[in-house]
Enzyme design. Structure first.
Site, PDB file in Angstrom:
ATOM      1  CB  CYS A  33      -0.839   0.072   1.235  1.00  0.00           C
ATOM      2  SG  CYS A  33      -0.081   0.227   2.865  1.00  0.00           S
ATOM      3  CB  ALA A  44       3.974  -0.340   2.476  1.00  0.00           C
ATOM      4  NE  ARG A  98      12.218  -1.288   1.610  1.00  0.00           N
ATOM      5  CZ  ARG A  98      12.951  -0.123   1.816  1.00  0.00           C
ATOM      6  NH1 ARG A  98      13.349   0.642   2.997  1.00  0.00           N
ATOM      7  NH2 ARG A  98      13.308   0.305   0.852  1.00  0.00           N
ATOM      8  CG  HIS A 126       7.995   5.077  -3.585  1.00  0.00           C
ATOM      9  ND1 HIS A 126       7.753   4.181  -4.716  1.00  0.00           N
ATOM     10  CD2 HIS A 126       8.172   4.190  -2.531  1.00  0.00           C
ATOM     11  CE1 HIS A 126       8.055   2.848  -4.362  1.00  0.00           C
ATOM     12  NE2 HIS A 126       8.276   2.973  -3.047  1.00  0.00           N
TER      13      HIS A 126
END
Ligand code: CFM
Ligand code: HCA
Length: 535
Positions: free
Chosen positions: A54, A57, A88, A188
């Site tokens: 999503c 994230a 991660r 992002h």
């Protein structure tokens, strides 16, 4: 490949098949061929099992998560914060200097409950920021919105502004609700915008170093950034900041003083590079440190940009010193890896970059795709003007950036740039994945689980690379599976030492006999086999 495409689409309802047909592409490359158009950055068809995550994230987990000295508070239910906490494998230096902080071992969340959903969560958020401040006295606090925040209408930005005034430290928020946009990619962009607005440019001190660069889009998964830093240091190249592996907020604040931006992961960070160029005059080039040859090529490109013999000589010396060990390692494994076939389905850049490492092993990439990249990452940035802006992308703020009246300073004159361009140097360019892949290879955007299993059964690749959700499905087909997100427990894979690690790992995996012995119970005992009938 056209037949396989048909087979992949055959079981879908007509409307779904029509949509997926635009996202499953047989690659065309060649002198007089245009790379075909691939539809991407569009909504996943509900019901298809996607690899995607999503927006939250992409913002909190990916771009800001690796920054050690910001207290990153997830405003939302505890699961969002918990799942995005270190899964991660982004490593960091602990920074034990007197004013250094490392909050990586902590997971901060407002732990939103029914009470907040009904009456609003701003009060609890304010308390959480105060509590974090009282306990840790950080330099900065960032707040990340999860889905319910947008649904109930909490105003995180006003809360952040008030707390910034009250506490006298940098406090800023991200409207990165999970549902914003179609994937991590939206996150992002939101992360890039806010970090540019609230942090970049706050510290104008020009530090030491003759060749000062930023490394953008390198997140130090499995220690990749450590290896790249090692190489830069050997070459005498100064890393002003990394976005955002092993990073600290002070480095972001100062990043606009660098003389060149290097883009590793184009998808996640191209916005910062573009904005920094417009506002401060820092040019950017695409580089890649995945693969020993790609690493050498990237170092030479940097040396060419700075254009000083001293740097060129040093870079050549470093390459000459590092390559023999890499070549010895590849010569060792190549007789066992040559001719094997790989498939790569990862987020937004690794499906491209890791083809370099497989090439070095003599392995072919049969099929590859991104989870959430855009057409430019597939076909190259030259297609940017032709990308359709739809309602989902319009949803994400596009900052209007202008040259800074005082600080805009083009690092190279137009003549210098022209000369560099004439010598083959490409600025603000990315050729994308498809032009580097073979004719006829299958490129699949946002692959579904059904498609994954079908191409595995059809091609029986020697290795399949993707993420944790795909791992065991692939292994159950008797195919070794390498996670290219977390690297499983391995890494680094970047740079020269990373290449050696990767060669050894892939040799071990594709030559392990264990997969050949793997048979499911119903394959051994046919009486266990059953076919469901639902029609
Ligand atoms: Fe860039 Fe990344 Fe990737 Fe990415 Fe990601 Fe990642 Fe990835 Mo997972 S920033 S696009 S959003 S290279 S987290 S470090 S591995 S999907 S291919
Ligand atoms: C993310 C993070 C992720 C997930 C990896 C996976 C990562 O997209 O939220 O599916 O295994 O690299 O950790 O991409």
């Amino acid at each position: 490949p056209e037949k396989i495409k048909e087979e992949l689409l055959a079981k879908y309802p007509t409307k779904v098949a029509r949509k997926r047909a635009k996202q499953i592409i047989v690659n065309k490359v060649g002198a007089d061929e245009e790379v075909p158009v691939i539809q991407s950055n569009v909504r996943t068809v509900p019901g298809l099992i996607s690899q995607r995550g999503c927006c939250y994230a992409g913002c909190k987990g990916v771009v800001l998560g690796p920054t050690r000295d910001i207290v990153n508070i997830t405003h939302g239910p505890i699961g969002c914060g918990f799942y995005s906490w270190l899964t991660r494998r982004n490593q960091t230096d602990p920074d034990t200097t007197p004013d250094g902080h490392n909050f990586m071992p902590y997971c901060f969340s407002t732990d939103m409950q029914d009470q907040q959903i009904i009456f609003g969560g701003e009060k609890k958020l304010k308390q959480a920021i105060q509590e974090a401040y009282d306990n840790f006295h950080p330099k900065a606090i960032a707040v990340f919105s999860t889905c319910p925040v947008g649904l109930i209408g909490d105003d995180v930005h006003t809360v952040c502004r008030q707390m910034k005034e009250a506490l006298g430290i940098n406090v800023f928020g991200f409207s990165c609700e999970g549902y914003k946009g179609v994937s991590q990619s939206a996150g992002h962009h939101i992360a890039n915008n806010q970090i540019f607005k609230h942090v970049v440019g706050l510290d104008n001190t020009v530090g030491d170093g003759e060749y000062r660069i930023n490394l953008l889009g390198e997140y130090n998964i499995g220690g990749d950034a450590f290896e790249i830093d090692r190489i830069f240091e050997k070459c005498g190249i100064t890393v002003v900041s990394t976005f955002s592996g092993n990073s600290s907020i002070d480095k972001f604040a100062n990043s606009h003083t660098a003389d060149l931006n290097l883009i590793m992961c184009h998808r996640s960070i191209n916005y910062v590079a573009e904005m920094m160029e417009t506002k401060y005059g820092v040019p950017w080039i695409k580089i890649n440190f995945i693969g020993a040859e790609a690493t050498a090529k990237s170092l030479r490109k940097i040396a060419r940009y700075f254009g000083e013999q001293k740097l060129t000589d040093r870079v050549e010396a470093v390459i000459a010193e590092e390559l023999p060990a890499v070549q010895a390692a590849s010569a060792e494994v190549r007789p066992r890896t040559e001719g094997k076939r790989a498939m790569l389905f990862v987020g937004g850049s690794r499906a491209h970059h890791y083809q370099e490492l497989f090439n070095e092993l003599g392995m072919e990439t049969l099929s590859a795709g991104y989870e959430f990249a855009h057409r430019d990452d597939y076909e190259g940035r030259k297609v940017l003007p032709t990308i359709k802006v739809d309602a989902d992308s319009r949803n994400i703020e596009e900052l209007e950036i202008h040259p800074d009246p005082e600080r805009y300073n083009p690092r190279k004159s137009e003549e210098d740039l022209e000369e560099l361009r004439a010598s083959g140097m490409e600025f603000s360019g990315y050729e994308g994945m498809m032009p580097t892949m073979k004719n006829g290879s299958l490129v699949i955007d946002d692959i579904s689980q059904y498609e994954t299993e079908t191409i595995i059964e059809t091609f029986k690749p020697d290795i399949f690379c993707a993420g944790i959700k795909e791992k065991y499905i692939v292994q159950k087909h008797g195919i070794p599976m390498k996670q290219l997100h977390s690297y499983d427990y391995g890494g680094p894979y970047a740079g020269f030492k990373g290449a050696i690690n990767f060669y050894k790992e892939i040799d071990r995996m594709v030559n392990s006999k264990v997969w050949g012995y793997l048979k499911a119970p119903w394959q051994v005992n046919p009486e266990l086999a059953a076919t469901y009938a639902w029609e």
